[in-house]
Design an enzyme around this catalytic site. Sequence first.
Site, mmCIF file in Angstrom:
data_model
loop_
_atom_site.group_PDB
_atom_site.id
_atom_site.type_symbol
_atom_site.label_atom_id
_atom_site.label_comp_id
_atom_site.label_asym_id
_atom_site.label_seq_id
_atom_site.Cartn_x
_atom_site.Cartn_y
_atom_site.Cartn_z
ATOM 1 N N GLY A 184 -2.165 -0.314 -5.193
ATOM 2 C CA GLY A 184 -2.309 1.072 -4.787
ATOM 3 C C GLY A 184 -3.555 1.365 -3.994
ATOM 4 C CB CYS A 185 -6.931 0.107 -4.081
ATOM 5 S SG CYS A 185 -8.535 0.762 -3.634
#
Length: 283
Positions: free
Chosen positions: A118-119
């Site tokens: 997600g980053c």
Amino acid sequence: MSTAEQNSNIRIAPTAAAPQTIFRDGLVREAVRSVPEEVPIAFSYGGSSHAVMMGTPADLEDFATGFSLTEGIIASPAEIEAIELLQEGDGIDVQVTLAEDKEDALRARRRHMAGPVGCGLCGIESIEQAIRPVPDVSAVEMLLSPADIATASSALNEAQPLHAETRAVHGAGFFIPGEGLIAVREDVGRHNALDKLSGAVLRSGRQGRDGVVVVTSRISVEMVQKAAILGSPVLIAISAPTALAIRTANAAGMTLVALSRGEDFEVFTHPNRIRFEAETDVS
């Protein structure tokens, strides 16, 4: 395969000629401008792609070494056994062969990271890793004069052939007091330029603690992290730092010098490494 033979496989030049229409002083004219190339650069370890960066296709062995270091894949250049450059269409695959133990560790790391990430930062899986602790450089001794800082900044500005040609790339240099600027690397990405510089410094046999990192960009937390991982106790920039970059540099014991323009500059952390020659203004 030698470095020269590897480079011969790459047919993408660092710059391209771009036709343009110029409007200046009320006049219109046709011209051609040199612009920097920006291509996908994939880093592959053990035949598996690890990350893809957009960057300038130059100094890719340095880039691979510096990227591998600052991403925690290696601890020293000796852990890289070979680097091969392969052009894949409009991009470049930088294939890195690691020592067996490092290859095994990276393979285990990939298994742990399996699934969506997600980053937006490559090679990490959590917010905590994005603001990871950096090496402590507080014990690294270095003393700079204001003249050293001015010299380092001006020397970097004068040692960027790609920027002089295109006016569109970032630069990162390594300055050693008493020796001057010993290495400069350029890229369309400021982080890429610093990774390339780290690789160049280490591949030359130098250590980060020997000198100062000077950059042409603003100082983000990643720039502080990368300079600290290299081991440099001082980071100088022509632009300003972010608040997180200041906090990170302070915690790492790093001297952060920003807004270095001519003979003027501002120190945000650990000014004890600067030998000020002027009286302090207490107004």
